[in-house]
Write a protein that holds these residues in place. Structure first.
Motif, mmCIF file in Angstrom:
data_model
loop_
_atom_site.group_PDB
_atom_site.id
_atom_site.type_symbol
_atom_site.label_atom_id
_atom_site.label_comp_id
_atom_site.label_asym_id
_atom_site.label_seq_id
_atom_site.Cartn_x
_atom_site.Cartn_y
_atom_site.Cartn_z
ATOM 1 N N TYR A 179 0.838 -1.209 0.000
ATOM 2 C CA TYR A 179 0.000 0.000 0.000
ATOM 3 C C TYR A 179 0.868 1.253 0.000
ATOM 4 C CZ TYR A 179 -3.396 3.453 1.665
ATOM 5 O OH TYR A 179 -4.186 4.568 1.806
ATOM 6 N N ARG A 180 1.906 1.249 0.815
ATOM 7 C CA ARG A 180 2.826 2.384 0.831
ATOM 8 C C ARG A 180 3.464 2.569 -0.548
ATOM 9 N NH1 ARG A 180 5.909 1.235 6.639
ATOM 10 N NH2 ARG A 180 4.147 1.830 7.941
ATOM 11 N N ALA A 181 3.907 1.475 -1.144
ATOM 12 C CA ALA A 181 4.529 1.548 -2.468
ATOM 13 C C ALA A 181 3.547 2.118 -3.490
ATOM 14 C CB ALA A 181 5.033 0.175 -2.901
ATOM 15 N N LEU A 182 2.320 1.667 -3.457
ATOM 16 C CA LEU A 182 1.292 2.176 -4.370
ATOM 17 C C LEU A 182 1.081 3.668 -4.178
ATOM 18 C CD1 LEU A 182 -1.073 1.817 -6.387
ATOM 19 C CD2 LEU A 182 -2.506 1.299 -4.397
ATOM 20 N N ARG A 183 0.898 4.096 -2.952
ATOM 21 C CA ARG A 183 0.655 5.511 -2.676
ATOM 22 C C ARG A 183 1.808 6.379 -3.181
ATOM 23 N NH1 ARG A 183 -3.054 6.633 1.854
ATOM 24 N NH2 ARG A 183 -2.380 8.761 1.516
ATOM 25 N N PHE A 184 3.031 5.982 -2.858
ATOM 26 C CA PHE A 184 4.184 6.801 -3.225
ATOM 27 C C PHE A 184 4.450 6.741 -4.733
ATOM 28 C CE2 PHE A 184 5.788 5.802 1.305
ATOM 29 C CZ PHE A 184 4.905 6.723 1.835
ATOM 30 N N ALA A 185 4.234 5.600 -5.357
ATOM 31 C CA ALA A 185 4.412 5.491 -6.806
ATOM 32 C C ALA A 185 3.434 6.405 -7.547
ATOM 33 C CB ALA A 185 4.231 4.050 -7.266
ATOM 34 N N ARG A 232 9.474 9.080 8.387
ATOM 35 C CA ARG A 232 10.777 8.968 7.728
ATOM 36 C C ARG A 232 10.595 8.781 6.229
ATOM 37 N NH1 ARG A 232 10.918 6.152 12.465
ATOM 38 N NH2 ARG A 232 12.540 6.722 13.949
ATOM 39 N N PRO A 233 11.503 9.335 5.428
ATOM 40 C CA PRO A 233 11.412 9.130 3.972
ATOM 41 C C PRO A 233 11.770 7.697 3.592
ATOM 42 C CG PRO A 233 13.375 10.406 4.523
ATOM 43 C CD PRO A 233 12.621 10.206 5.800
ATOM 44 N N ILE A 234 11.076 7.206 2.563
ATOM 45 C CA ILE A 234 11.349 5.861 2.049
ATOM 46 C C ILE A 234 10.957 5.819 0.577
ATOM 47 C CG2 ILE A 234 9.107 4.906 2.727
ATOM 48 C CD1 ILE A 234 10.721 2.350 3.583
ATOM 49 N N SER A 235 11.761 5.157 -0.228
ATOM 50 C CA SER A 235 11.481 5.079 -1.664
ATOM 51 C C SER A 235 10.637 3.849 -1.984
ATOM 52 C CB SER A 235 12.786 5.014 -2.459
ATOM 53 O OG SER A 235 13.414 3.754 -2.308
ATOM 54 N N VAL A 236 9.983 3.911 -3.129
ATOM 55 C CA VAL A 236 9.226 2.763 -3.617
ATOM 56 C C VAL A 236 10.179 1.585 -3.804
ATOM 57 C CG1 VAL A 236 7.826 1.891 -5.535
ATOM 58 C CG2 VAL A 236 7.465 4.230 -4.686
ATOM 59 N N ARG A 237 11.337 1.828 -4.399
ATOM 60 C CA ARG A 237 12.326 0.770 -4.618
ATOM 61 C C ARG A 237 12.701 0.087 -3.294
ATOM 62 N NH1 ARG A 237 15.113 1.515 -8.657
ATOM 63 N NH2 ARG A 237 15.393 3.729 -8.311
ATOM 64 N N ALA A 238 12.915 0.863 -2.243
ATOM 65 C CA ALA A 238 13.246 0.284 -0.943
ATOM 66 C C ALA A 238 12.096 -0.579 -0.431
ATOM 67 C CB ALA A 238 13.587 1.383 0.050
ATOM 68 N N LEU A 239 10.877 -0.136 -0.618
ATOM 69 C CA LEU A 239 9.733 -0.918 -0.171
ATOM 70 C C LEU A 239 9.679 -2.273 -0.879
ATOM 71 C CD1 LEU A 239 7.197 2.008 0.051
ATOM 72 C CD2 LEU A 239 7.893 0.553 1.972
ATOM 73 N N VAL A 240 10.039 -2.299 -2.146
ATOM 74 C CA VAL A 240 10.075 -3.564 -2.894
ATOM 75 C C VAL A 240 11.090 -4.511 -2.250
ATOM 76 C CG1 VAL A 240 10.599 -4.632 -5.118
ATOM 77 C CG2 VAL A 240 9.289 -2.487 -5.040
ATOM 78 N N TYR A 241 12.264 -4.002 -1.956
ATOM 79 C CA TYR A 241 13.298 -4.823 -1.320
ATOM 80 C C TYR A 241 12.896 -5.236 0.095
ATOM 81 C CZ TYR A 241 16.907 -4.693 -4.886
ATOM 82 O OH TYR A 241 17.625 -4.900 -6.037
ATOM 83 N N ILE A 242 12.216 -4.368 0.794
ATOM 84 C CA ILE A 242 11.762 -4.692 2.147
ATOM 85 C C ILE A 242 10.773 -5.854 2.108
ATOM 86 C CG2 ILE A 242 10.397 -3.824 4.093
ATOM 87 C CD1 ILE A 242 11.811 -1.052 3.480
ATOM 88 N N LEU A 293 1.331 -5.583 -9.067
ATOM 89 C CA LEU A 293 1.556 -4.178 -8.750
ATOM 90 C C LEU A 293 3.012 -3.799 -8.984
ATOM 91 C CD1 LEU A 293 0.672 -1.428 -7.526
ATOM 92 C CD2 LEU A 293 1.293 -2.400 -5.284
ATOM 93 N N LEU A 294 3.927 -4.558 -8.416
ATOM 94 C CA LEU A 294 5.344 -4.209 -8.507
ATOM 95 C C LEU A 294 5.859 -4.227 -9.935
ATOM 96 C CD1 LEU A 294 6.749 -6.136 -5.407
ATOM 97 C CD2 LEU A 294 5.851 -3.797 -5.526
ATOM 98 N N LYS A 295 5.404 -5.177 -10.709
ATOM 99 C CA LYS A 295 5.842 -5.264 -12.110
ATOM 100 C C LYS A 295 5.283 -4.131 -12.957
ATOM 101 C CE LYS A 295 6.684 -10.216 -12.280
ATOM 102 N NZ LYS A 295 6.234 -11.500 -12.853
ATOM 103 N N SER A 296 4.250 -3.460 -12.451
ATOM 104 C CA SER A 296 3.665 -2.348 -13.212
ATOM 105 C C SER A 296 4.461 -1.055 -13.045
ATOM 106 C CB SER A 296 2.217 -2.106 -12.767
ATOM 107 O OG SER A 296 2.160 -1.442 -11.514
ATOM 108 N N PHE A 297 5.322 -0.998 -12.036
ATOM 109 C CA PHE A 297 6.081 0.225 -11.776
ATOM 110 C C PHE A 297 7.200 0.390 -12.794
ATOM 111 C CE2 PHE A 297 5.185 -0.318 -6.943
ATOM 112 C CZ PHE A 297 3.931 0.248 -7.091
ATOM 113 N N ASN A 298 7.316 1.605 -13.309
ATOM 114 C CA ASN A 298 8.450 1.912 -14.178
ATOM 115 C C ASN A 298 9.569 2.538 -13.336
ATOM 116 O OD1 ASN A 298 7.901 4.709 -13.886
ATOM 117 N ND2 ASN A 298 6.561 4.704 -15.685
ATOM 118 N N GLU A 299 10.682 2.852 -13.977
ATOM 119 C CA GLU A 299 11.841 3.366 -13.239
ATOM 120 C C GLU A 299 11.517 4.665 -12.503
ATOM 121 O OE1 GLU A 299 15.460 2.887 -11.608
ATOM 122 O OE2 GLU A 299 14.484 1.480 -12.941
ATOM 123 N N GLU A 300 10.747 5.526 -13.143
ATOM 124 C CA GLU A 300 10.381 6.794 -12.501
ATOM 125 C C GLU A 300 9.580 6.546 -11.228
ATOM 126 O OE1 GLU A 300 7.670 10.748 -13.423
ATOM 127 O OE2 GLU A 300 8.416 9.561 -15.105
#
Length: 169
Positions: free
Chosen positions: A75-81, A142-152, A124-131
Motif C-alpha cells: 500500500y505504501r509503495a502504491l501511494r508513493f508510486a 521517515r522518507p522511504i522510496s518505492v524501490r526500498a519498499l520492494v526490497y523490504i 503491482l510491482l511489475k507495473s512500476f516503471n523506473e520513474e
C-alpha cells in the motif's frame, strides 16, 4: 531488474531486511511464492501453534504478521508510486497480531492467503516503471522510496523465515 536502494532511500531499521535480498529482487519475490509455502508445509498444525518463549508470537502469528506487512508495504509503495504526498503512519505489529486471531486459522489457510497476496503484489510491482520506483514518500515520519519498499517486501519474508528456522524449529 531493480537497482538496489541506496542507504538514503530508507530508514536504517530496514537495512537488515534489504541486505538479505539477492541481486534480482523480482526473481526473489517470485521464488518466495513457492519457497515459503514449501518451507511451511513441513510444519504440523500442532507445531504451528508453538511460540519459542513467553510473549513471543506463534508460528501462525509470524505468518499472519508477514501477511499484514505485505499489505502495508505494498500500500505504501502504491501511494508513493502514484505521487501521493500524504505522510503515512507507522503501525504497531504487536497490536496487529494481537487483534488478528491468526491462532484460530489453519496454517494452510495462511499459506494459501500468502500465495494469492504475493501474486497480487507482483502484478503491482511489475507495473512500476523506473520513474515510479525512484519516487518516495514519508512513512512513520521517515522518507522511504518505492524501490526500498520492494526490497523490504522480499527481505521481510527472508528475515522471518530465518527466525522460524533458528528459534522455532
Amino acid at each position: 531488474m531493480y537497482l538496489r536502494p541506496q542507504a538514503d532511500e530508507f530508514p536504517v531499521f530496514y537495512k537488515g531486511y534489504i541486505d538479505t535480498v539477492g541481486d534480482d529482487v523480482l526473481v526473489e519475490l517470485e521464488s518466495q511464492i513457492d519457497s515459503l509455502p514449501k518451507f511451511l508445509s513441513e510444519i504440523s498444525e500442532e507445531k504451528a501453534c508453538y511460540a519459542y518463549a513467553e510473549g513471543k508470537w506463534t508460528i501462525k502469528e509470524v505468518v499472519g504478521h508477514i501477511l499484514d506487512t505485505e499489505r502495508i508495504m505494498s500500500y505504501r509503495a502504491l501511494r508513493f508510486a502514484r505521487q501521493d504526498a500524504t505522510a503515512l503512519p507507522g503501525f504497531d505489529e504487536n497490536d496487529y497480531v494481537k487483534y488478528a486471531h491468526f491462532a484460530t486459522r489453519s496454517l494452510q489457510s495462511l499459506v494459501d492467503e500468502f500465495i494469492v497476496l504475493r501474486k497480487s503484489t507482483m502484478y503491482l510491482l511489475k507495473s512500476f516503471n523506473e520513474e515510479e520506483l525512484n519516487r518516495s514518500g514519508i512513512s512513520n515520519d521517515r522518507p522511504i522510496s518505492v524501490r526500498a519498499l520492494v526490497y523490504i517486501l522480499a527481505g521481510h519474508v527472508n528475515h522471518h523465515q530465518h527466525i522460524l528456522k533458528e528459534r522455532y524449529l
